[in-house]
Each structure stands twice: as structure tokens, then as C-alpha cells.
Motif scaffolding. Structure first.
Motif, PDB file in Angstrom:
ATOM      1  N   ASN B 242      31.598  26.889  48.597  1.00 26.58           N
ATOM      2  CA  ASN B 242      30.715  25.802  49.052  1.00 26.58           C
ATOM      3  C   ASN B 242      31.487  24.493  49.176  1.00 26.58           C
ATOM      4  N   TYR B 530      25.878  34.472  55.831  1.00 30.60           N
ATOM      5  CA  TYR B 530      24.918  34.562  54.732  1.00 30.60           C
ATOM      6  C   TYR B 530      23.638  35.204  55.230  1.00 30.60           C
ATOM      7  N   GLY B 532      20.065  35.182  55.778  1.00 30.47           N
ATOM      8  CA  GLY B 532      19.043  34.124  55.873  1.00 30.47           C
ATOM      9  C   GLY B 532      19.608  32.808  55.374  1.00 30.47           C
ATOM     10  N   ASP B 533      18.858  32.193  54.468  1.00 29.59           N
ATOM     11  CA  ASP B 533      19.326  30.924  53.909  1.00 29.59           C
ATOM     12  C   ASP B 533      19.851  31.120  52.492  1.00 29.59           C
ATOM     13  N   SER B 534      20.013  32.375  52.092  1.00 25.20           N
ATOM     14  CA  SER B 534      20.486  32.643  50.723  1.00 25.20           C
ATOM     15  C   SER B 534      22.008  32.464  50.657  1.00 25.20           C
ATOM     16  N   ASP B 535      22.521  32.583  49.427  1.00 23.43           N
ATOM     17  CA  ASP B 535      23.981  32.502  49.306  1.00 23.43           C
ATOM     18  C   ASP B 535      24.579  33.897  49.167  1.00 23.43           C
ATOM     19  N   THR B 585      18.024  37.739  59.195  1.00 27.15           N
ATOM     20  CA  THR B 585      18.821  36.730  59.876  1.00 27.15           C
ATOM     21  C   THR B 585      20.186  36.618  59.217  1.00 27.15           C
ATOM     22  N   SER B 587      23.325  34.005  58.944  1.00 26.95           N
ATOM     23  CA  SER B 587      23.868  32.689  59.269  1.00 26.95           C
ATOM     24  C   SER B 587      25.376  32.818  59.254  1.00 26.95           C
ATOM     25  N   GLU B 590      30.166  28.854  59.488  1.00 25.40           N
ATOM     26  CA  GLU B 590      29.932  27.650  60.280  1.00 25.40           C
ATOM     27  C   GLU B 590      31.121  27.282  61.156  1.00 25.40           C
ATOM     28  N   LYS B 597      23.339  31.465  64.208  1.00 28.43           N
ATOM     29  CA  LYS B 597      22.336  32.057  63.313  1.00 28.43           C
ATOM     30  C   LYS B 597      21.532  33.055  64.145  1.00 28.43           C
ATOM     31  N   GLU B 599      19.140  36.791  64.535  1.00 24.53           N
ATOM     32  CA  GLU B 599      18.275  37.756  63.859  1.00 24.53           C
ATOM     33  C   GLU B 599      18.618  39.147  64.389  1.00 24.53           C
TER      34      GLU B 599
END
Lengths: 257, 822
Positions: B242, B530, B532-535, B585, B587, B590, B597, B599
Motif C-alpha cells: 500500500n 484486487y 472488488g474493493d477488498s485487499d 470485479t 481492480s 493501478e 476495473k 467485472e
């Protein structure tokens, strides 16, 4: 099977048999010369330890002599290997033992067939012959499937007799065949043996029992590994049994029985 | 009572000896197997001290003390569970395989060579490195010193020569020693070198773009407990990633397209432990399983011996009962003798286990190629478990097998039998048999001795099942690796070709024009994102198309047909509650994937034991997602007709003609098999030979020992019957044949069932065993030829051993035995 005729079915020359017991040599048979004529019912008697059974086993090719020769039906079997002896026994010897020695895991018919199939005859014929003999000795066909543990001592000995004759041997060797039987069963077995003898079988029998011994036409008395004496009784007949018994008793008395 | 024990001992001398041998084997295997399994935790903890390696190694692709690594070290120092942290520089050099001016070649003692396409140099003399590895197997030689990880020892040796050629100039050195590294990917090419050599490469890096300085941040946590340490490794590793993302994001905000993005990644001890401990645990588990199997055989043998003895001693047991002995007293007499024998054998087994433990540890060390495995020691608890297992088995079996003693009465003694009635059945009448007499008598012996027959069938069945199982595994590891390749989800094209040109397209076109060309597509386009929005991170592999794949690794569902479709690891799906048909999804990274992102719909399952099963493969418009630079350097997989696959030289010649070059600049040039070989097959192929040999030998020994015992016992118990058979005219070979036929029949039944069942259950069993490492689906090819070989060879072995064991039949003299009876 070859059917030669011999004057003497078994001849021994200088037969010796020794055992080592606890490191000590014991001479059980000593330079024994014997001729057993074809057609005889020979009885071997003697005290315990005289060498009767040893002689019987040597004559039948079950045991090899330490010294000397055995000629059986013209073949010098004393020179045979163990396996050749086994093959020789298949068609020449039948055995009856005091304890019968049937295989407990096989039916009585299988016990007989296990021996009969060694003859080389067609299996069907062997089975047929076994049935005939069973009938002859009084074993009904419903008993063929029974195991030895399901039969009486007398019945077992009769099965033993069938096993002994199934291969049509030249000689039947019997070691105390009535030793474990009651009087009635003994008589039945001995009657059968006499019947087989009359039909042409040679029989060599070891016994302690004088009533059994009278069934033979020749009685040998063994002592310390040699034949001390012998007596010829002639052909057995129920009518002359008493007289034979008396004669034999006198003979045995003389031998120190 | 002593007379019963004495008689039992006399009749079962061979049985006791063989039972004892099995007890020794079972105890020994249990101790070693359990010690290995229970000792694995200690290995990874002790390894820190034995190798001086860190718990976490973070790779930062920038020069030493650069801005990102400085920020990361600050973040690390803020934690209160850090024992030690440092950062060490590393030089990473791309080595063109086909450029004679640049080479790093290891010359093995037998003359073979290994040229590296990329190499990482670490400085062994760096005084600031707190995690300087302990060097073992050190030797002296001429030239610069290079230190290798244990992985090198698969093919090379300490003392091998090394030629480093830079810009046409040769530098000679030698492999001076071995080091263990727990966190840097040990199968990769990280080499420690002396300071002088390191400085020379470092100087070259100033002017050569193919040599890049990177750094590794090493972290050591204070936690002594393995689980706590593992948790910290994961937590710290993610936190540092991170930090890297935040740093790069800031750079993009500040400089836009001119931002200098710095890559980073990490490896931790736990990941390494998961990867390496699985096969060691499987080895330990195999030994425990084997120990239990031997214990089962011990149970069968003792059960048989005791039952036989009770049957033989009915008369004596009945007389003892008449004299006032109780059933318990008589049963305890049997227990006493087996307790004494197994007690002695357990002591021998324990001594052997302790003595052989270092040998097994050395084998594991060699297989894992990690010195730290020597930390596995004897586990005292395993000794107690082994003792408890044997005591439990023997007590239960003896008490069960002597249950018949209850039924013995003084009357039984008189009859010399339990039964007042006989219920025997003549299952194989001689009159109806068409077989030869000796074979029929052999068959009869099978049906009349049911206990013995059942025992032989079970033992042969177990051993042939194991053999069949091992042979299936062997075949798939050694002979035909298709199933393994499918399992590892590694595609196996004819060539993977990577070129280092500004514009590689004309070169690829030249290959496409070659005779036999079928197809090609981008290869090894790795990416990650990742969920979805999880780590929760997942590694992805992009495929341009799935229809040309040679490796069929989807075992449930189908391959993606549309760009929004994805296949994932089943274990990963289960962990996340996904099923086929569900969508999720991703992600994407970056920076390397333009922060896309997307699906995806799950259309199938495959498996990969790598990346802790967080693995996916998909179709998408990857060209839009990947940076152009990444696409340019990505290698391509080439497929040719089976009988027209060109040689390496043919491809090189075609490429040379494109621009009339003297040398071709390859970035990668490997076949699929070689790729997989690098990953796993080198290790398992070596192990497969050894395991197969051991299993065949052990099977042969166990079956032979069992036969020796049974036939000796049979000859003892049945000598009267055999004497009669001989009197009736059966020869020694006749009786030997009867014995062998009986055993062969049992062997055929056992090996037929065991062989077929073993082959059929291999994949399901491995699936059950492998599910915990993410290999939850095994579809091994069954080599029926091998299985038939086992089914044929075991009865053949049984025939030979039986005939040999039955030779003493010749000593059975009818007259002697009959005289004894008389």
C-alpha cells in the motif's frame, strides 16, 4: 499297468536299517534276508521295538534301507530316489494305518480320489471304481461327502481300505490296521482284507493282535531286527480259525511272545 | 500353562520373528514420520537461526535508499514488532542467450553447462547486511567466488567453474559454497558474489541499461510463535505494498505521464513454508500411513498365529481348564508372550528410529535443498504414539483372537475339538474338478484354511494397492507428465520466444512463415488485481485465445469465450464463496494495468498450486489494458505441426535473415516442458525413482516374509498330511506345487483387486490429500500396462517364494513321521 508274474513279489538281501538316537546308533534291522511270494498274506509279528514297522516301511519303499537291497516286483527300489520311490508306490503299494491318517480337510471321497488320481487312469473310471469299493466295504454314497471328523473309527478304517486298494496295488501294506478298532469293526476290516487277498492281492501286515495274525497264511516273527522264525498257516477259512489260532499260539510261545 | 506358551513359541518361531520385524518397521516409521510432520513448524522457526534469513523480503525496484524504500523502512520502523530491518542492494542483469558477448555460464564438473538468461547479484561482503547468509559446503578455487542456493545442487556441484562474459571479456570464477534463503525465491537466480566482482558489475550498471540496481528490504519480527510471525509477515507485506501504491499515485498526480513508477513486491517465510512444507509433510504422512499399514499387517499376522495356536492347543487348554485355570488366565498367557516379543521389538524399533532419523532428515534436506531442514529432530511424543499404537494393536488382536478360549471345555480336550458338530463343506470336490490334481489340492487348501486365505488376500491387496497407487504417481511424474502439466495449468507450446527489438513484428512474421506453423499468441502476460474493493490480491494470466492450448487445465465448466469471462482456481472460488456463473470485479494494478476495473463471469475452474491458489486466467481486451512497453517485450507462444517442429537453429537462421544480423537478441527462449521442469519436475522426478524403488522393494519384502512365515507354519502343522501324501505317491515337486498354487490363487485375487482399486483411487485420493495445497483436482493417467505388470508380477513373486519356501517338503519322510505317531 504291466502285469508281470513274479515268484517272489518282494525280495530283500542283507537288509539293514540304523537310526541315530541321541547320538547312539541303533540297528533296527540286521542283515535281513526275506522273500515274500506273490499271492501271500504275510503277517509280521514281534515285540515292541523289534523292527516290525521299520521292516514294513522299508519293504513298501517308504523308507530307504541303510544297507542291503530290496527288489520289489522285479525293481531294485533300494536304489531309487525319494521321488522315484513315490512314483513307484503309486501303482504298487497300498497302505492301511492304525490311525487311518485321512486328510481332515477333505471329504472321504476326496481322500480316496486324491490317491486314485495318481494311478493315471481316467478320472471317471477312478470315481466309478471308488464308488464300487465304497459299496463293497459298506460305505453308502450319502457318506461320500462326509469329512473324517464326521465318521466313526470303523467307518474311517474302511475308507482307509478303499484308499489302499483304489490304485489296484500289487501289495497292500497294513500297519496295525485293527489297533484302534473295536472287535466288530476289526473283524469287518480283516474280513475285507481276506477278501482282497482271495482276489489276488498281496498283503503284508504288521500286528500285535493274534486274532488278526491268524488271517495271514504266513507269519514271520521278528526279534532284534532279524526274522527269528516263521510259520505257514495255509489259506484262511473261518472254519479253521480256531485251529490256526492254536497253532499260532504254540508258535508264538516258542518265540517267547 | 508354560507348555502352551512353549508349544506356541516352538510352532511359531518364524511367525514371531516376522511379527517382530514388522513391529520394528512400524515403530520406526511411526517415529520418523511423526517427527517429520511435527517437526516442520520448528524447521521454519529454527531456520532463521540456521540460515540467518529474514521473515519478510521486500523487493523494491529502485536504487539503494531511494525514496520509496526510505518510506517503506520508516513504515516498518513504526511497527512495534520489528526485531531487525535492513536494506541491501542487488544488481539485476538481463543476459541475452544468443549474444556471445554477454554470458553467464556455469560449467558442471561432468562438462554440462547452464547459461542464465537473467541473473541477480548480491554482495556477500556487504558489511551493512544484517542478513548475511551462513555459507556451507565451502571450497576454495581460482577466480571470483559465487555462492548458490541449494537449488543449484540439483544439477551442479560446489566447485563448478563459472564463466562470466561481459562485453566480450571473460571473467572466470567458481561455485564457492551454498547458502539457504527462506524468503528470496529460492528457485530463482539470486547469487551472492564477492565485493570486487559486485563492484565491477555495479560500475557496468552505470552505463549499461541491461543491468539495473534494485534493493531488498529484509525484515525480522520479534514473534517467536510461527503463527503470530506469519500473521505479521502478511500484514506487514500488504501494508508495504500500500505504501508503494500511495507513493506511485502521488508521483502520477505530481508528474502525470512523466511520473517514474517504482515496482515492488514481497516474499515471506510463510509463503515459502507453504510451498516447501507440503511435500515434506506428504513424505511424513506417507511414512505414518505406511507405519499404520504395517501395524495392520502385524494385527493380521498375530491374529492368525494366535487363532491357529488356540486351535492346535485345544487339548492342552481343555486340560488346564479341568485343572482350574480360568479363561482369562489362559488368554493372558498369550498376551504375555506377545507383549514380551513386541516389547523387545519396540525397543529395537525406537533405537532404529532414533539412529535412522538423521539419515531421513538428510534425505529431506537434499530434497528440499535447505540445510535448515536439519532442524527436524526426534519428537519424544512420536515414541509414545508408536508404543501406544503397537500396544493397542497387540492387546486388541490377542484378546480378540483368543476369544475362542472361552469355548474350550474339558470336553473339548477329550474331543480335541471345539465343535460337537462339524459344519465343513466340500467347496471343491475332486470328482468335479477339471484342474490337474495338484492344482485342485491347492485350491482345496485355499477353501479349507479360510483365516489364512483371508489374511494373505488382505495383505497382498494392501500391498498391491499401494504399488498400483505409487506406479500411477510414478508414471505421471516421470513418464507422461501431461496430467501434471494440466494440473499446474502451465501451457506447453513448442516454443516461447521473446525478442529484444524495438519492433519485433517482422521477426515474428518470419517465424509464422515457417513450414508447419500453426498459431501463436502472447505468452506470460501476467497481471494482478484486487477482488472488488477488498485487499485480497489475485494473480491473473491473460490469454489471447484458449482454443489452441495444448494443456487442458479446465476440469469443471469451460474455457472463456468472451472477453468478460474468467476461469479461476476452485480453492480460491470456495474461499470467496464464488461458484461457476457468479461474477466478481477485479481492480487491476493501478500502474501496470492502467487501473482498469472490470467485472468477470466465472465460467470454469482450473487449479494452480502457485500464488497460494489466488490465480485466474481470462480473455479481455488486454491490448488496451497493458502499457505498450509491456506488450512490446512480452514473449509469444508458437505452435507447429507435430512432425514439423523446427529446431532451435532453424528458428535462429530464419530470424537472422530478417535484417541480416549476426546474432539474434532473444529475451526468452524456452519450451513449456523446460519451464515446468524449472518449477517442480526436477524435484519430483528424482523423488519418483526413489519412492517407486522403495515401494517395490518393501512390497516384495513384506509379501515374501509373510509367505516364509505361513509356509513354514503350514509345513509344521501339515507335515503329517504331507507325509501321507508322500506315502500315497505324491512327489516333493507335487506337494510344492500344491502349496504354491494355493498361495498364487490368493495372490491373484489380492493383486487383482488391489491393483485395479489402487489405480482407480489414486486420483480421488490425491485430490483429497492435495486439496489443502490447492491441488484439489487430480486426473492422473492410469498406466494400465504398469497395473497389469503389478497384477502379474506379485503372483509370480508369490509363486517363486512359495516354491522356495516349500523346498523343505523334501525333508518330510513319511516313514519317520508315521513311526513317530505309531
Amino acid at each position: 499297468m504291466e502285469n508281470k508274474e513274479f515268484e517272489n513279489i518282494i525280495v530283500t538281501e542283507g537288509l539293514c536299517k540304523s537310526f541315530s538316537v541321541g547320538g547312539v546308533q541303533q540297528h533296527v534291522l540286521n542283515n535281513l534276508d526275506l522273500q515274500i511270494a506273490d499271492g501271500d498274506f504275510t503277517v509280521i509279528m514281534g515285540n515292541s521295538g523289534s523292527g516290525k514297522s521299520t521292516l514294513l516301511y522299508a519293504l513298501s519303499g517308504m523308507d530307504k534301507p541303510t544297507l542291503g537291497n530290496i527288489v520289489f516286483a522285479g525293481e531294485k527300489i533300494s536304489e531309487y530316489s525319494n521321488d522315484r520311490l513315490a512314483k513307484f508306490r503309486r501303482n504298487n503299494c497300498g497302505f492301511i494305518f492304525q490311525e487311518v491318517f485321512l486328510n481332515d480337510n477333505m471329504s472321504v471321497m476326496d481322500n480316496v480320489l486324491a490317491s486314485g488320481y495318481l494311478s493315471g487312469l481316467a478320472r471317471k473310471d477312478v470315481y466309478k471304481k471308488a464308488c464300487e469299493y465304497f459299496d463293497l466295504v459298506g460305505i453308502p454314497c450319502e457318506m461320500y461327502k462326509k469329512f473324517p471328523s464326521q465318521m466313526s473309527g470303523g467307518e474311517l478304517q474302511r475308507v482307509g481300505l478303499v484308499r489302499a486298494i483304489i490304485n489296484n496295488p500289487k501289495v497292500i501294506f497294513a500297519d496295525e490296521p485293527t489297533g484302534a478298532l473295536n472287535s466288530a469293526n476289526s473283524i469287518a476290516v480283516l474280513d475285507l482284507m481276506n477278501k482282497f487277498h482271495r482276489e489276488g492281492k498281496n498283503i503284508v501286515m504288521v500286528t500285535h493282535d493274534i486274532k488278526s495274525a491268524v488271517r495271514g497264511n504266513r507269519v514271520l516273527y521278528l526279534k532284534d531286527g532279524v526274522i527269528l522264525n516263521e510259520i505257514t498257516l495255509g489259506e484262511y477259512d473261518k472254519d479253521n480259525e480256531k485251529q490256526r489260532l492254536e497253532t499260532l499260539k504254540v508258535f508264538l510261545d516258542e518265540m517267547g511272545w | 500353562m508354560w507348555s502352551i506358551i512353549k508349544s506356541h513359541f516352538h510352532k511359531g518361531k518364524t511367525g514371531f520373528f516376522i511379527t517382530g520385524l514388522f513391529v520394528v518397521l512400524s515403530v520406526m516409521m511411526m517415529i520418523i514420520g511423526l517427527s517429520i510432520c511435527l517437526g516442520m513448524g520448528g524447521v521454519y522457526y529454527n531456520a532463521r537461526n540456521l540460515s540467518n534469513s529474514p521473515d519478510l523480503a521486500v523487493f523494491v525496484y529502485e536504487e539503494l535508499n531511494g525514496p520509496l524504500s526510505t518510506r517503506m523502512i520508516s513504515a516498518i520502523n513504526e511497527r512495534d514488532d520489528i526485531d531487525c530491518v535492513d536494506s541491501q542492494p542487488m544488481l539485476w542483469q538481463e543476459m541475452p542467450v544468443n549474444d556471445n558477448n554477454y554470458q553467464c555460464t556455469f560449467i558442471f564438473s561432468e562438462g554440462n553447462t547452464m547459461s542464465l538468461k537473467r541473473i541477480g547479484f548480491l554482495n556477500i561482503d556487504d558489511q551493512n547486511n544484517k542478513f548475511k547468509p551462513y555459507i556451507r559446503n565451502q571450497v576454495s578455487g581460482e577466480g571470483f567466488k559465487i555462492y548458490v542456493t541449494g537449488n543449484y545442487l540439483i544439477t551442479g556441484h560446489v566447485g563448478d567453474k563459472v564463466m562470466y562474459r561481459y562485453n566480450g571479456e571473460n571473467y572466470w570464477g567458481y561455485v564457492a559454497g551454498v547458502y539457504d534463503d527462506m524468503t528470496k525465491i529460492y528457485s530463482e537466480v539470486y547469487y551472492y558474489v564477492e565485493n570486487d566482482f559486485y563492484q565491477m558489475v555495479s560500475r557496468n550498471s552505470k552505463t549499461d541499461e541491461s543491468i539495473v540496481e534494485e534493493q531488498i528490504i529484509n525484515v525480522h519480527f520479534t514473534y517467536q510463535d510461527d503463527a503470530e510471525n506469519a500473521k505479521a509477515q502478511l500484514e506487514c507485506g500488504k501494508a508495504l505494498m500500500n505504501v508503494a501504491n500511495e507513493y506511485n499515485y502521488e508521483q502520477v498526480l505530481l508528474y502525470g505521464d512523466d511520473a517514474k513508477i517504482i515496482g515492488a513486491g514481497y516474499n515471506d517465510r510463510q509463503t515459502f513454508k507453504d510451498a516447501t512444507s507440503s511435500f515434506i509433510l506428504i513424505l511424513g504422512a506417507a511414512m505414518i500411513t505406511f507405519s499404520v499399514i504395517v501395524a495392520v499387517i502385524v494385527a493380521l499376522v498375530i491374529g492368525f498365529l494366535v487363532r491357529s495356536s488356540v486351535m492346535d492347543e485345544v487339548r492342552n487348554l481343555g486340560v488346564f481348564k479341568a485343572l482350574g485355570y480360568t479363561t482369562d488366565m489362559l488368554r493372558l498367557s498369550y498376551l504375555a508372550i506377545y507383549s514380551v516379543i513386541s516389547g523387545i521389538c519396540m525397543i529395537i524399533g525406537i533405537i532404529l528410529g532414533i539412529t535412522l532419523m538423521p539419515t531421513f532428515v538428510n534425505i529431506i534436506t537434499d530434497m528440499a535443498r535447505l540445510e535448515c531442514c536439519k532442524a527436524i529432530g526426534l519428537n519424544v511424543g512420536s515414541v509414545f504414539v508408536a508404543i501406544a499404537l503397537i500396544i493397542a494393536v497387540i492387546s486388541a488382536v490377542v484378546m480378540l483372537a483368543t476369544s475362542r478360549v472361552k469355548r474350550v471345555t474339558p470336553l473339548s480336550a477329550m474331543r480335541n475339538n471345539f465343535e460337537t458338530h462339524s459344519f465343513k463343506r466340500n467347496l471343491v470336490p475332486l470328482a468335479k474338478s477339471k484342474l490337474p490334481v495338484n492344482s485342485t489340492l491347492g485350491v482345496k487348501s485355499v477353501t479349507s484354511e479360510v483365516n489364512r486365505s483371508v489374511m494373505v488376500v488382505i495383505v497382498v491387496l494392501i500391498m498391491s494397492l499401494l504399488c498400483s497407487f505409487v506406479s500411477v504417481v510414478f508414471y505421471n511424474l516421470k513418464v507422461d507428465q501431461t496430467a501434471i502439466i494440466n494440473m499446474a495449468a502451465t501451457e506447453n507450446p513448442d516454443y516461447i520466444i521473446g525478442l529484444r527489438y524495438e519492433d519485433s513484428d517482422p521477426y515474428f512474421e518470419a517465424i509464422r512463415s515457417m513450414d508447419g506453423y500453426q498459431a501463436d499468441m502472447l505468452a506470460e502476460v501476467y497481471c494482478g488485481g484486487y477482488i472488488g474493493d477488498s485487499d485480497d490480491w489475485i494473480r491473473g494470466e491473460f490469454f489471447e485465445r484458449f482454443d489452441i492450448l495444448r494443456t487442458d487445465f479446465v476440469y469443471k465448466g469451460r474455457y472463456p469465450k468472451h472477453k468478460n469471462e474468467i476461469i479461476i482456481n476452485e480453492k480460491f472460488a470456495k474461499q470467496n464463496g464464488f461458484e461457476i456463473g457468479d461474477s466478481f470485479t477485479v481492480s487491476f494494478d493501478e500502474f501496470t494495468m492502467n487501473a482498469v476495473k472490470n467485472e468477470y463471469v466465472i465460467v470454469g475452474y482450473f487449479q494452480s498450486i502457485f500464488e497460494n491458489c489466488h490465480y485466474m486466467a481470462f480473455l479481455d481486451n488486454i491490448i488496451d489494458m497493458l502499457p505498450a512497453e509491456e506488450l512490446k517485450t512480452a514473449p509469444r507462444m508458437f505452435y507447429f505441426d507435430k512432425d514439423k517442429v523446427p529446431t532451435y537453429d532453424q528458428i535462429t537462421q530464419v530470424l537472422k535473415k530478417v535484417n541480416n544480423e549476426e546474432n539474434i537478441h532473444y529475451g526468452a527462449f524456452l519450451t513449456g516442458k523446460a519451464r515446468l521442469g524449472n518449477m517442480i519436475l526436477n524435484v519430483v522426478e528424482t523423488a519418483a525413482d526413489a519412492v517407486m524403488t522403495v515401494f517395490i522393494a518393501v512390497t516384495a519384502i513384506i509379501i515374501s516374509l509373510l509367505l516364509v512365515m505361513l509356509i513354514k507354519l503350514k509345513l509344521l502343522r501339515e507335515r503329517r498330511n504331507y507325509a501321507i501324501y508322500k506315502a500315497l505317491g505324491y512327489t516333493t515337486p507335487n506337494i510344492m506345487t500344491q502349496i504354491a498354487v494355493a498361495m498364487v490363487i490368493l495372490g491373484v485375487i489380492g493383486s487383482l483387486i488391489g491393483g485395479i482399486v489402487g489405480a482407480l483411487i489414486t486420483s480421488p485420493m490425491l485430490t483429497a490429500m492435495g486439496s489443502f495445497i490447492g491441488a484439489g483436482h487430480f486426473a492422473f493417467i492410469i498406466p494400465w500396462g504398469y497395473v497389469v505388470g503389478i497384477i502379474v508380477c506379485i503372483p509370480l513373486l508369490i509363486y517363486l517364494v512359495s516354491m522356495l519356501c516349500a523346498i523343505p517338503v523334501r525333508k518330510i519322510a513319511p516313514a519317520t513321521l508315521l513311526r513317530e505317531r505309531g
